[in-house]
Design an enzyme around this catalytic site. Sequence first.
Site, PDB file in Angstrom:
ATOM      1  N   ASP A 180       0.914  -1.105   0.119  1.00 28.21           N
ATOM      2  CA  ASP A 180      -0.290   0.077  -0.228  1.00 28.21           C
ATOM      3  C   ASP A 180       0.573   1.281  -0.009  1.00 28.21           C
ATOM      4  OD1 ASP A 180      -2.425  -0.923  -0.211  1.00 28.21           O
ATOM      5  OD2 ASP A 180      -3.065  -0.819   1.885  1.00 28.21           O
ATOM      6  N   MET A 196      -7.463  10.533   8.903  1.00 30.70           N
ATOM      7  CA  MET A 196      -7.782  11.042   7.602  1.00 30.70           C
ATOM      8  C   MET A 196      -8.369  12.389   7.693  1.00 30.70           C
ATOM      9  SD  MET A 196      -9.018   7.343   5.630  1.00 30.70           S
ATOM     10  CE  MET A 196      -9.204   6.305   7.301  1.00 30.70           C
ATOM     11  N   LYS A 221      -2.988   4.079  -3.996  1.00 21.97           N
ATOM     12  CA  LYS A 221      -3.465   4.993  -4.732  1.00 21.97           C
ATOM     13  C   LYS A 221      -2.350   5.804  -5.390  1.00 21.97           C
ATOM     14  CE  LYS A 221      -7.811   6.070  -2.363  1.00 21.97           C
ATOM     15  NZ  LYS A 221      -7.760   5.627  -0.954  1.00 21.97           N
TER      16      LYS A 221
HETATM   17  N1  SAH Z   1      -4.197   1.212   8.752  1.00 22.27           N
HETATM   18  C1  SAH Z   1      -3.502   2.572   9.060  1.00 22.27           C
HETATM   19  C2  SAH Z   1      -4.598   3.731   8.872  1.00 22.27           C
HETATM   20  C3  SAH Z   1      -4.988   3.774   7.268  1.00 22.27           C
HETATM   21  S1  SAH Z   1      -5.793   5.145   7.030  1.00 22.27           S
HETATM   22  C4  SAH Z   1      -3.097   2.693  10.476  1.00 22.27           C
HETATM   23  O1  SAH Z   1      -3.308   1.604  11.154  1.00 22.27           O
HETATM   24  O2  SAH Z   1      -2.256   3.546  10.778  1.00 22.27           O
HETATM   25  C5  SAH Z   1      -4.838   6.463   6.775  1.00 22.27           C
HETATM   26  C6  SAH Z   1      -4.750   7.484   7.439  1.00 22.27           C
HETATM   27  O3  SAH Z   1      -3.695   6.885   8.638  1.00 22.27           O
HETATM   28  C7  SAH Z   1      -3.787   8.791   7.106  1.00 22.27           C
HETATM   29  O4  SAH Z   1      -5.066   9.415   6.247  1.00 22.27           O
HETATM   30  C8  SAH Z   1      -3.569   9.308   8.309  1.00 22.27           C
HETATM   31  O5  SAH Z   1      -4.644   9.783   9.039  1.00 22.27           O
HETATM   32  C9  SAH Z   1      -3.111   8.017   9.195  1.00 22.27           C
HETATM   33  N2  SAH Z   1      -1.560   7.796   8.925  1.00 22.27           N
HETATM   34  C10 SAH Z   1      -0.947   6.874   8.425  1.00 22.27           C
HETATM   35  N3  SAH Z   1       0.137   6.740   8.328  1.00 22.27           N
HETATM   36  C11 SAH Z   1       0.541   7.861   9.048  1.00 22.27           C
HETATM   37  C12 SAH Z   1       1.756   8.498   9.637  1.00 22.27           C
HETATM   38  N4  SAH Z   1       2.874   7.992   9.509  1.00 22.27           N
HETATM   39  N5  SAH Z   1       1.884   9.655  10.230  1.00 22.27           N
HETATM   40  C13 SAH Z   1       0.371  10.212  10.741  1.00 22.27           C
HETATM   41  N6  SAH Z   1      -0.691   9.771  10.203  1.00 22.27           N
HETATM   42  C14 SAH Z   1      -0.744   8.484   9.518  1.00 22.27           C
END
Ligand code: SAH
Length: 253
Positions: free
Chosen positions: A35, A168, A56
């Site tokens: 991803d 998000m 994406k």
């Molecule tokens: N499964 C992932 C979340 C996916 S949704 C998890 O458990 O972290 C995608 C969202 O996750 C992004 O829009 C953001 O809000 C958050 N996100 C993912 N990686 C991030 C990072 N390194 N720093 C801050 N927010 C992050």
Amino acid sequence: MSAKVWLVGAGPGDPELLTLKAVRALREADVVLIDDLVNTAVLEHCPNARVIAVGKRGGCRSTPQAFIHRLMLRYVRQGKCVVRLKGGDPCIFGRGGEEADWLRERGVDVELVNGITAGLAGATQCGISLTLRGISRGVTLVTAHTQDDSTLNWQALAQSGTTLVVYMGVAKLPEIRENLLAGGMSADMPVAMIENASLPWQRECRSTLASMQRDAAAFELKSPAILVIGAVAAYGQAALDQTLQESARVQAG
Ligand code: SAH
């Protein structure tokens, strides 16, 4: 190695926050479907695997979910060991459950591997304890982004007394702010906005509920970022620095 699909969380970005089990799955992988938000540095654990970007920002603009399902099924039916690598934890806003169910319904052997979810990592990396003793008795993980038109019960969230961790949320700051204010949350509730949590280029912006939209704009906050909304967001080094700077300014003036 027997054919199976591992649905693996790659953690928030820092490759050292990968679990040992994730590393084992990667070592066994013939095919890795990766991803967007996964740090490609973790691919050092699978030098011989075929790597396919399905996010994406990967090859296609947005790989349809059905296509990813079929891809996993095709490879596992060829007897391959497939790793589906997702940012954070596969089951926190990551469709891990959906994908596991779909594959199991087709008789595929599936194993889910936890990852450290971005919300928890981001807070900790900023020195924020989401359940700071005496301040917060719980955490609520929410997303401001829905595919249908379902809405959150903002009033209940505003009044829950738990720390809110919003995923998000960058494009939804005005709605989040308005809805929480309308739900009765205090305008000066501390907010921490953490971009690229756990990566060397992590940035954090401290603000309040009332000012978060303006401050995020000035800071040029970008996705991926998480928001921590609650009294605990007033803690950690950045908050301390901010307080010290303000008191120095008051003294100088
Ligand atoms: N499964 C992932 C979340 C996916 S949704 C998890 O458990 O972290 C995608 C969202 O996750 C992004 O829009 C953001 O809000 C958050 N996100 C993912 N990686 C991030 C990072 N390194 N720093 C801050 N927010 C992050």
